[in-house]
Design a protein around this motif. Structure first.
Motif, short mmCIF file in Angstrom:
data_model
loop_
_atom_site.label_atom_id
_atom_site.label_comp_id
_atom_site.label_asym_id
_atom_site.label_seq_id
_atom_site.Cartn_x
_atom_site.Cartn_y
_atom_site.Cartn_z
N LYS A 168 33.21 44.26 53.77
CA LYS A 168 32.76 43.99 55.12
C LYS A 168 33.60 42.89 55.76
CE LYS A 168 27.95 45.25 54.17
NZ LYS A 168 26.54 44.78 54.13
N PRO A 169 33.77 42.93 57.09
CA PRO A 169 34.54 41.88 57.76
C PRO A 169 34.00 40.49 57.40
CG PRO A 169 34.05 43.66 59.28
CD PRO A 169 33.27 43.96 58.02
N GLY A 170 34.93 39.60 57.09
CA GLY A 170 34.54 38.25 56.72
C GLY A 170 34.32 38.04 55.24
N ARG A 171 34.31 39.11 54.46
CA ARG A 171 34.06 38.99 53.02
C ARG A 171 35.31 39.20 52.19
NH1 ARG A 171 30.78 41.88 49.75
NH2 ARG A 171 30.73 40.00 48.47
N GLN A 172 36.46 39.40 52.84
CA GLN A 172 37.67 39.72 52.09
C GLN A 172 38.04 38.64 51.08
OE1 GLN A 172 37.30 40.04 55.37
NE2 GLN A 172 38.01 42.06 56.04
N ALA A 173 38.04 37.39 51.52
CA ALA A 173 38.40 36.30 50.61
C ALA A 173 37.41 36.20 49.45
CB ALA A 173 38.46 34.98 51.37
N GLU A 174 36.15 36.42 49.75
CA GLU A 174 35.13 36.39 48.70
C GLU A 174 35.37 37.49 47.67
OE1 GLU A 174 30.29 37.06 48.32
OE2 GLU A 174 31.19 36.64 50.27
N ILE A 175 35.76 38.67 48.14
CA ILE A 175 36.04 39.78 47.23
C ILE A 175 37.20 39.45 46.30
CG2 ILE A 175 36.93 42.16 47.12
CD1 ILE A 175 34.01 42.10 47.88
N VAL A 176 38.30 38.96 46.86
CA VAL A 176 39.48 38.66 46.04
C VAL A 176 39.19 37.48 45.11
CG1 VAL A 176 41.93 38.06 46.04
CG2 VAL A 176 41.02 39.61 47.78
N ARG A 177 38.42 36.51 45.58
CA ARG A 177 38.06 35.37 44.73
C ARG A 177 37.26 35.83 43.53
NH1 ARG A 177 35.89 32.65 48.34
NH2 ARG A 177 37.72 31.41 48.92
N GLU A 178 36.33 36.73 43.73
CA GLU A 178 35.54 37.26 42.62
C GLU A 178 36.41 38.08 41.67
OE1 GLU A 178 32.36 37.92 40.08
OE2 GLU A 178 32.70 36.41 41.64
N GLN A 179 37.33 38.85 42.23
CA GLN A 179 38.28 39.59 41.38
C GLN A 179 39.08 38.63 40.51
OE1 GLN A 179 40.57 41.81 44.22
NE2 GLN A 179 39.12 43.49 44.35
N TYR A 180 39.54 37.55 41.12
CA TYR A 180 40.33 36.58 40.36
C TYR A 180 39.50 35.99 39.21
CZ TYR A 180 43.37 32.70 39.18
OH TYR A 180 44.18 31.83 38.49
N LYS A 181 38.28 35.61 39.50
CA LYS A 181 37.41 35.03 38.47
C LYS A 181 37.21 36.02 37.31
CE LYS A 181 34.69 31.98 41.49
NZ LYS A 181 33.34 31.74 42.07
N MET A 182 36.95 37.27 37.66
CA MET A 182 36.69 38.26 36.62
C MET A 182 37.93 38.55 35.78
SD MET A 182 34.09 41.07 38.28
CE MET A 182 35.24 41.60 39.54
N LEU A 183 39.06 38.68 36.45
CA LEU A 183 40.27 39.12 35.75
C LEU A 183 40.98 37.99 35.00
CD1 LEU A 183 41.58 41.56 38.46
CD2 LEU A 183 40.80 42.18 36.18
N THR A 184 40.62 36.74 35.27
CA THR A 184 41.23 35.64 34.54
C THR A 184 40.28 35.00 33.54
OG1 THR A 184 40.66 34.09 36.33
CG2 THR A 184 42.86 35.09 36.40
N ASP A 185 39.07 35.51 33.45
CA ASP A 185 38.10 35.01 32.47
C ASP A 185 38.04 36.00 31.30
OD1 ASP A 185 35.94 34.26 30.95
OD2 ASP A 185 34.60 33.93 32.65
N PRO A 186 38.55 35.62 30.11
CA PRO A 186 38.59 36.55 28.99
C PRO A 186 37.21 36.97 28.49
CG PRO A 186 39.15 34.32 28.27
CD PRO A 186 39.12 34.29 29.77
N ASN A 187 36.18 36.24 28.89
CA ASN A 187 34.83 36.58 28.45
C ASN A 187 34.15 37.61 29.35
OD1 ASN A 187 34.82 34.70 26.25
ND2 ASN A 187 34.54 33.05 27.75
N ARG A 188 34.73 37.90 30.51
CA ARG A 188 34.06 38.81 31.45
C ARG A 188 34.54 40.24 31.31
NH1 ARG A 188 33.12 36.02 37.26
NH2 ARG A 188 31.76 37.83 37.42
N ARG A 189 35.83 40.46 31.18
CA ARG A 189 36.40 41.79 30.96
C ARG A 189 35.75 42.86 31.86
NH1 ARG A 189 39.75 42.39 27.03
NH2 ARG A 189 39.28 44.61 26.81
N PRO A 190 35.91 42.76 33.19
CA PRO A 190 35.25 43.70 34.09
C PRO A 190 35.69 45.14 33.88
CG PRO A 190 36.94 42.46 35.24
CD PRO A 190 36.76 41.81 33.90
#
Length: 212
Positions: A22-44
């Motif tokens: 949704k408009p305005g949520r783009q940065a939030e989406i990428v930030r969550e992707q970054y957290k998931m993909l750089t945390d070895p314990n999450r493995r999305p």
């Protein structure tokens, strides 16, 4: 911490999530992707892995319901159960049982200094012999045909390396709807749209990584 992917060539699913946000949520989406993909314990990538494997097995089986019921049964009592049941119902409603699976590959769609890894999960030959490379969109968030167009365009541009002569398709699995290229669009318009998405994604990822 190092990211687990090439930030200049994100997988198409990551870019598709950005496009569908949704408009305005783009940065939030990428930030969550970054957290998931750089945390070895999450493995999305593991969250839907069993379903994707089950969908492939179901597509190759004479009794696809049995195959996917078994996949869903393994996650009963977990947070995955609701999602896997919705995905199973949607996939079974969309799958043409006269179709067969064929090998499909992944490759990079390159555009100037950025790109995107095109990685459809299914290669499909229908009863008429026509081929499709199908990306499974597994998320809850709705995905419209218009939003999917630049991703479909990028898939089509590298189809010779993915599945020659195939058409690109995105299956919105939960709804059972296939999204195809809108022939009214132009290559120029879709090049600009995918360039914008890739530029936005890579710039946001770089800034988030810098601040991490």
């Amino acid at each position: 911490m190092e990211a687990t992917l090439d930030p200049l060539n994100p997988n198409q699913g990551l870019v598709l999530d950005l496009a569908a946000s949704k408009p305005g949520r783009q940065a939030e989406i990428v930030r969550e992707q970054y957290k998931m993909l750089t945390d070895p314990n999450r493995r999305p990538q593991d969250y839907y892995r069993a379903f994707v494997a089950g969908a492939k097995a179901a597509a190759a089986d004479a009794q696809p319901e049995r195959v996917l019921d078994a996949v869903v049964a393994k996650v009963v009592g977990t947070p995955k159960a609701r999602h896997y049941r919705a995905l199973s119902d949607g996939f079974l409603g969309a799958w043409d049982r006269d179709s067969t699976l064929v090998p499909v590959h992944s490759t990079i769609f390159a555009l100037n200094t950025v790109g995107m890894r095109v990685n459809p999960q299914l290669g499909v030959r229908d009863a008429a012999g026509d081929l499709s490379a199908v990306f499974l969109y597994l998320k809850d968030a709705p995905l419209s045909k218009d939003v999917a167009q630049p991703i479909l365009f990028a898939m089509n541009e590298v189809m010779s390396a993915v599945l020659p002569t195939a058409r690109p398709r995105i299956l919105v699995v939960r709804s059972g709807e296939y999204l195809d290229i809108d022939k009214r669009t132009t290559p120029r318009s879709q090049t600009l749209r995918i360039a914008g998405l890739l530029g936005q994604w890579t710039a946001m990822w770089a800034e988030i990584a810098k601040a991490a």
